[in-house]
Design a protein around this motif. Structure first.
Motif, PDB file in Angstrom:
ATOM      1  N   ALA A 106       0.884  -1.267  -0.322  1.00  0.00           N
ATOM      2  CA  ALA A 106      -0.119   0.026   0.047  1.00  0.00           C
ATOM      3  C   ALA A 106       0.588   1.434   0.157  1.00  0.00           C
ATOM      4  CB  ALA A 106      -1.018   0.201   1.248  1.00  0.00           C
ATOM      5  N   ARG A 107       1.636   1.442   0.813  1.00  0.00           N
ATOM      6  CA  ARG A 107       3.201   1.856   0.866  1.00  0.00           C
ATOM      7  C   ARG A 107       3.154   2.551  -0.523  1.00  0.00           C
ATOM      8  NH1 ARG A 107       3.890   0.348   6.312  1.00  0.00           N
ATOM      9  NH2 ARG A 107       5.654  -1.048   5.862  1.00  0.00           N
ATOM     10  N   ARG A 108       3.658   1.589  -0.557  1.00  0.00           N
ATOM     11  CA  ARG A 108       4.814   1.828  -2.457  1.00  0.00           C
ATOM     12  C   ARG A 108       3.265   1.955  -3.101  1.00  0.00           C
ATOM     13  NH1 ARG A 108       9.279  -3.920  -3.281  1.00  0.00           N
ATOM     14  NH2 ARG A 108      10.305  -3.027  -1.367  1.00  0.00           N
ATOM     15  N   LEU A 109       2.082   1.485  -3.672  1.00  0.00           N
ATOM     16  CA  LEU A 109       1.485   2.376  -4.780  1.00  0.00           C
ATOM     17  C   LEU A 109       1.031   3.607  -4.738  1.00  0.00           C
ATOM     18  CD1 LEU A 109      -0.741  -0.786  -4.789  1.00  0.00           C
ATOM     19  CD2 LEU A 109       0.803  -0.408  -6.043  1.00  0.00           C
ATOM     20  N   GLY A 110       1.746   3.796  -3.031  1.00  0.00           N
ATOM     21  CA  GLY A 110       0.448   5.375  -2.758  1.00  0.00           C
ATOM     22  C   GLY A 110      -0.773   5.065  -2.849  1.00  0.00           C
ATOM     23  N   LEU A 163      -7.013   0.551   3.407  1.00  0.00           N
ATOM     24  CA  LEU A 163      -5.807  -0.279   2.307  1.00  0.00           C
ATOM     25  C   LEU A 163      -5.538  -1.102   2.101  1.00  0.00           C
ATOM     26  CD1 LEU A 163      -3.032   2.479   2.910  1.00  0.00           C
ATOM     27  CD2 LEU A 163      -5.740   2.816   1.771  1.00  0.00           C
ATOM     28  N   ARG A 164      -5.779  -2.486   2.947  1.00  0.00           N
ATOM     29  CA  ARG A 164      -5.764  -3.721   2.663  1.00  0.00           C
ATOM     30  C   ARG A 164      -6.800  -3.907   1.710  1.00  0.00           C
ATOM     31  NH1 ARG A 164      -4.808  -5.303   8.954  1.00  0.00           N
ATOM     32  NH2 ARG A 164      -2.551  -4.203   9.259  1.00  0.00           N
ATOM     33  N   ARG A 165      -7.983  -3.674   2.300  1.00  0.00           N
ATOM     34  CA  ARG A 165      -9.091  -4.179   1.642  1.00  0.00           C
ATOM     35  C   ARG A 165      -9.176  -3.796  -0.094  1.00  0.00           C
ATOM     36  NH1 ARG A 165     -13.597  -2.431   6.487  1.00  0.00           N
ATOM     37  NH2 ARG A 165     -13.119  -4.420   7.462  1.00  0.00           N
ATOM     38  N   GLN A 166      -8.643  -2.299  -0.219  1.00  0.00           N
ATOM     39  CA  GLN A 166      -8.846  -1.602  -1.256  1.00  0.00           C
ATOM     40  C   GLN A 166      -7.445  -2.904  -2.307  1.00  0.00           C
ATOM     41  OE1 GLN A 166      -7.308   2.614  -2.251  1.00  0.00           O
ATOM     42  NE2 GLN A 166      -7.877   2.899   0.398  1.00  0.00           N
ATOM     43  N   ILE A 167      -6.721  -2.948  -2.385  1.00  0.00           N
ATOM     44  CA  ILE A 167      -5.732  -4.260  -2.579  1.00  0.00           C
ATOM     45  C   ILE A 167      -6.976  -5.368  -2.678  1.00  0.00           C
ATOM     46  CG2 ILE A 167      -3.894  -5.396  -2.650  1.00  0.00           C
ATOM     47  CD1 ILE A 167      -2.499  -3.018  -1.031  1.00  0.00           C
ATOM     48  N   ALA A 168      -6.812  -5.928  -1.814  1.00  0.00           N
ATOM     49  CA  ALA A 168      -8.022  -7.003  -2.095  1.00  0.00           C
ATOM     50  C   ALA A 168      -8.965  -6.824  -2.870  1.00  0.00           C
ATOM     51  CB  ALA A 168      -8.140  -7.639  -0.551  1.00  0.00           C
ATOM     52  N   GLY A 169      -9.636  -6.010  -2.742  1.00  0.00           N
ATOM     53  CA  GLY A 169     -10.670  -5.817  -3.898  1.00  0.00           C
ATOM     54  C   GLY A 169     -10.544  -5.077  -5.100  1.00  0.00           C
TER      55      GLY A 169
END
Length: 632
Positions: A106-110, A163-169
């Motif tokens: 999440a940090r790397r993707l901003g 943010l984890r949910r954003q990536i997972a979704g």
């Protein structure tokens, strides 16, 4: 059972079924969030992924909490040895690493999450709902303090979860199980079978003559380890929990009414308003936007210009107490419907607030909430008392007092168990009765030693102190000590052997054209039937092993299986049917949803595995072994 699981998961269908049934637990925790475990960096690092470190102390707390949770679920403590046997040590480690990997990515993707969405997550959390069902700031503060959070750190933690949910979704969007898979699983789950069967028990085994001394001695010599006396420990403990201390019936109406008057506006159905907000970095930008709204630009168009989604702006229909920012709350509940506020200096920036529809509240009565209030007051008083007793107990322990001595001085009831093994059993084989359900004090005691000043165990919102008072090492028993047990085990083995032989003979005769009824009559038993059962059926009087064996046998085929320590089942499958698949049925919709979750978990698992490889993960195996008891 483990061999069966490995065999079942070796083909494509088995792998999907296992994924559906068991899920990918590791990633579920990483995506949906557990306690904030990455606070600070300890001097002793257990694992590291990218720039994120997991200290030994942090992982020890996580691992201990997980074992206690499982112990409470099963009603008995889980030892370190059992946890390692089940692979829980590796599972929990992978969970924490998975969380770190998602946070790092999440940090790397901003990636970012708006304050409004973070607040929405918090106010909708049922853990923070009050008596009236709305967000309760007092409960919120008390709950997060109990777990060591400040409000600022908890909000930051929830933002990471979002943010984890954003990536997972994102990586699971569009996943849909193929129709052929749904139909295959439906047929597998809904297939029905019928069978006739015969139970063979000790009566069909015939007379078992007592063993000769030589036979019994030889049997015992071959199985000495099965009759070995386990290690026993003498332990004492004392528990101080809110549940033990608080009794809500002791709260007076006078005290409850005082609390009611203080919270009257929050206990009923509060006034709710449709609130929208746009947050600006400074007052100048906010004022400029407010002037544009006054000149005709809509609030919604202004949000679109700033690249905000509706979910970033709309707080929903919400009570005043559910808005975390007091300044925004005051502004929102001072405006008429349809109005936009002047710039409001809030915690997260300068906001413009717009009000939609307004629903008036309903005032609560004391009688409708008295019981809940008394229970809440009693619980809070009990927490305070627990904290006082904890400090006093620690003072006594620090002064050299044993658990029993300290408990006696403070008027608490200590429990002493003279002999208990790792599984929580007494020398007579019975489970210890006076250990609270879910408390793993026995396993903790077996990881300690005589004379060690142990840290208290956190349990049910309170604490448990314990001492190891003595150790009786494991030893081999003589035949004379366990003669009755050995003879009973020998007799059971003889019965099982005879029944297995007789069942094999019956199956052979049926396969050669014989009738099950005739074979049953010949051994003095009777034929029973079971009709239209599925794989997951639980039939009275029919062991699960017989149901499983029936689904491994073709129609009109015969088979046998153990039914218990002194029982054997001989059966013949009389019918096999597959109900038609109705994809529009509620059952099929639920199956599809379950498959989608399984496929999503698997997709996320593969993604996190790739992340861990790309970012770089290191594990301090020595520290991991020390925390999980592998070095003991």
């Amino acid at each position: 059972m483990l061999r069966g699981i490995r065999k079942a998961s070796s083909n494509w269908l088995g792998k999907i079924i296992m994924a559906v049934v068991m899920g990918v637990l590791i990633i579920s925790f990483g995506v949906w969030g557990i306690a904030d475990i990455f606070k600070g960096f300890g001097q002793s690092t257990l694992a590291k992924i990218g720039h994120t470190e997991i200290s030994t102390d942090q992982f020890r707390q996580i691992y201990t909490d997980r074992l206690q949770q499982i112990g409470r679920q099963f009603g008995r403590p889980l030892t370190m040895d059992q946890a390692r046997a089940f692979g829980l040590d590796r599972q929990v480690l992978q969970q924490t690493i998975a969380e770190a990997a998602l946070d790092e990515q999440a940090r790397r993707l901003g990636l970012g999450q708006s304050d409004a969405e973070t607040m929405r997550m918090i106010v909708n959390d049922p853990n923070f709902k009050g008596v009236g069902g709305a967000f309760d700031p007092v409960r919120f503060q008390a709950t997060i303090r109990q777990f060591g959070f400040t409000e600022q750190r908890y909000v930051a933690d929830q933002r990471r979860v979002g943010l984890r949910r954003q990536i997972a979704g994102t990586i699971s969007t569009g996943l849909e199980p193929p129709k052929v898979l749904i139909e295959a699983l439906s047929r597998f789950q809904n297939e029905q079978r019928s069978m006739e069967y015969v139970k063979l028990d000790a009566a069909q085994a015939g007379t078992i003559d007592p063993p000769s001394p030589e036979t019994l001695a030889s049997y015992f010599d071959d199985r000495k380890t099965q009759f070995r006396a386990p290690e026993y420990r003498k332990i004492s403990f004392v528990a101080i929990t809110p549940e033990d201390i608080g009794k809500w019936s002791e709260v007076s109406d006078e005290d409850a009414r005082k609390t009611f008057e203080q919270r009257r506006d929050r206990l009923g159905t509060p006034e709710q308003r449709q609130v929208s907000q746009i947050v600006f970095p400074n007052a100048e930008e906010a004022m400029s936007a407010r002037n544009r709204i006054a000149s005709g630009v809509s609030f919604e168009d202004l949000a679109k210009e700033r690249g905000l989604n509706p979910s970033d702006v709309d707080l929903g229909l919400i009570a005043k107490s559910a808005i975390i920012d007091p300044a925004v709350a005051n502004a929102a509940f001072s405006l008429p419907s349809g109005e936009v506020s002047q710039p409001v200096q809030g915690r997260f920036g300068v906001a413009l607030v717009k009000i939609g529809k307004i629903e008036t509240g309903v005032e609560a009565t004391y009688e409708s909430v008295a019981a809940s209030l008394k229970k809440e007051i009693a619980t809070e008083r009990a927490r305070t008392k627990v904290a006082e007793l904890r400090d006093k107990m620690e003072d006594e322990r620090g002064g050299g007092a044993s658990v029993v001595e300290a408990a006696h001085k403070l008027g608490l009831a200590a429990v002493t168990i003279d002999s208990v093994d790792r599984s929580g059993r007494l020398p007579n084989g019975q489970l210890v009765a006076n250990i609270p359900r879910g408390l793993d004090v026995v396993s903790q005691a077996f990881n300690s030693d005589v004379g060690v000043d142990n840290d208290p165990i956190q349990f049910n919102g309170g604490y448990v102190w314990y001492d190891v008072l003595g150790i009786t090492p494991s030893r081999e028993r003589s035949l004379d000590e366990v003669k009755d047990q050995v003879e009973a085990r020998w007799r059971d083995d003889q019965i099982a052997s005879r029944l297995r032989t007789k069942a094999t003979e019956m199956v052979q005769k049926i396969e050669q054209g014989g009738k099950l009824a005739e074979e049953a009559a010949a051994v003095g038993s009777k034929v029973e039937t079971a009709s239209g059962f599925r794989r997951d059926a639980s039939l009275p009087g029919v062991p699960a092993s017989a149901i499983a064996a029936a689904f491994r046998t073709a129609k009109d085929g015969a088979g046998q299986t153990a039914g218990g320590s002194s029982e054997w089942i001989v059966f013949r499958v009389t019918d096999v049917s597959e109900p038609p698949v109705d994809l529009a049925s509620d059952e099929m919709k639920k199956l599809k949803e379950t498959l989608e979750r399984g496929l999503t978990d698997e997709q996320i698992a593969q993604y996190v595995t790739k992340l861990e490889t790309d970012i770089g993960t290191t594990i301090n195996q020595a520290a991991f072994a020390q925390v999980t008891g592998a070095n003991n």
